[in-house]
Write an enzyme that holds these catalytic residues in place. Structure first.
Site, mmCIF file in Angstrom:
data_model
loop_
_atom_site.group_PDB
_atom_site.id
_atom_site.type_symbol
_atom_site.label_atom_id
_atom_site.label_comp_id
_atom_site.label_asym_id
_atom_site.label_seq_id
_atom_site.Cartn_x
_atom_site.Cartn_y
_atom_site.Cartn_z
ATOM 1 N N ALA A 89 -29.851 66.658 14.684
ATOM 2 C CA ALA A 89 -29.665 65.905 15.926
ATOM 3 C C ALA A 89 -28.794 66.653 16.935
ATOM 4 C CB ALA A 89 -29.068 64.531 15.612
ATOM 5 N N GLU A 99 -62.901 109.391 9.564
ATOM 6 C CA GLU A 99 -64.056 110.211 9.226
ATOM 7 C C GLU A 99 -63.792 111.687 9.521
ATOM 8 O OE1 GLU A 99 -65.758 106.416 11.202
ATOM 9 O OE2 GLU A 99 -63.866 107.518 11.111
ATOM 10 N N THR A 142 -34.980 79.562 23.836
ATOM 11 C CA THR A 142 -34.586 80.044 22.513
ATOM 12 C C THR A 142 -33.512 81.113 22.627
ATOM 13 O OG1 THR A 142 -36.722 79.538 21.507
ATOM 14 C CG2 THR A 142 -35.421 81.258 20.461
ATOM 15 N N GLU A 158 -42.530 83.118 18.195
ATOM 16 C CA GLU A 158 -41.478 82.543 17.360
ATOM 17 C C GLU A 158 -40.540 81.661 18.167
ATOM 18 O OE1 GLU A 158 -38.313 84.131 14.006
ATOM 19 O OE2 GLU A 158 -39.708 85.560 14.889
#
Length: 344
Positions: free
Chosen positions: A164, A52, A196, A267
């Protein structure tokens, strides 16, 4: 120009702002008394003029008197890095403010009431559905006082994330993997577990088709207690790694919000993903499905607290998109059953 047309222009302007960070992307159009557009503006990030004020700055003194300001989000009513937009509009002599979505923030909301108090006509809800979709992640963070959390995984059609022997590169194709990089770029932080990092050694960067770093990078966050070798790829990320030595995802989420993160992309593996799901801390799922079967273990999710079918985590599909041979399914918790009871 109609209010709908002006609001669509304001939405287009809002796209110019940064998709990440604490502040929402907001656009504003100012119309004169005949309905002609006389100024436009958008918010460029923390510490810069709000949409604005940016639009008002394009007009001479008194140039907004009697005008209509059309803005995607209710004008703020607090002083942060900048002053209240409600007061700026009042001081400029604007006669009417038209906005799409109310500001749910405890500190920043209330601009509409302040404008009405000053005698400014206020109209809300114009193209609200479109703006709510555009601002969905920021609105979630503002309403819940925590980041908007997306949990992502890539799996075979039978829900396996690896073969596997643990190998997983690559289940999905190039187009799906590039979409992941785009989602990373649109996030403030990318979260993985130590498992991970140790197993895959990811860089956790957002990259383009040619492997180049994209202009905006998520901050890497590694969760868990195990040590990470100093030669890990994550240490070469443009942003310093944040280590969260906890297994309590609620504590993790509080800390990420306190650090200013509003869009978090999870993730990292089935253990971390399952913890977020079980804690009802997922706002969106980004599930990449490859047309292949792997069988065996290595499921995308482990135990998420579903002991009986009545406890199932119902989802609603937001979109299904084909990316090469793969599918991207975007889903959110359905507002029924367990998810609703737990406030997600």
């Amino acid at each position: 120009m109609t209010w709908d047309a002006a609001m669509r222009t304001a939405i287009e302007l809002a796209h110019n702002g940064p998709a990440t960070g604490v502040n929402p992307r907001v656009g504003c159009v100012i119309l004169d008394e005949s309905g002609a557009m006389i100024a436009e503006g958008w918010h460029r990030g923390v510490g810069t003029a709000h949409a604005e004020v940016d639009a008002l700055s394009k007009l001479p003194d008194g140039g907004a008197r009697g005008a209509t300001a059309v803005v995607t989000l209710e004008p703020c009513n607090h002083t942060g890095h900048t002053g209240p937009c409600s007061e700026a509009l009042i001081a400029a002599g604007v006669a009417r403010v038209v906005y799409a979505v109310s500001d749910p923030g405890h500190a920043s909301g209330g601009g509409a009431a302040r404008l009405r108090e000053a005698g400014v006509e206020v109209v809300s809800g114009v193209l609200a559905v479109e703006v709510e979709s555009f601002l969905g992640d920021w609105l979630t963070a503002a309403k819940l006082g925590r980041p908007h959390i997306t949990v992502k995984w890539a799996s075979s059609l039978d829900g396996r994330t690896a073969a596997a022997d643990g190998t997983s590169k690559w289940i999905t194709g190039a187009a799906a993997r590039q979409r992941v990089h785009e989602q990373r770029e649109a996030s403030d932080a990318i979260v993985v577990g130590t498992g991970t990092v140790l197993a895959d050694d990811p860089s956790l960067t957002a990259r383009g088709d040619a492997g180049e770093l994209l202009s905006t990078q998520p901050t890497p966050v590694v969760v868990g207690m195990r040590a990470i070798p100093r030669e890990a790829a994550v240490f070469r990320h443009p942003h310093p790694v944040i280590f969260e030595g906890t297994h309590d995802v609620a504590e993790l989420v509080r800390d990420l919000h306190g650090r200013g993160f509003r869009r978090v992309y999870v993730e990292g593996g089935p253990t971390l993903a399952s913890a977020f799901v079980e804690a009802s801390l997922v706002d969106e799922y980004a599930i990449y499905l490859a047309p292949t079967l792997l069988g065996g273990g290595h499921l995308a999710l482990g135990d998420i607290g579903v002991a009986t079918i009545a406890d199932q985590r119902a989802l609603r599909i937001l979109s299904v998109e084909q990316l090469g041979a793969d599918l991207l399914i975007r889903a959110a918790p359905a507002q029924t059953g367990r998810a609703q009871k737990e406030g997600n």
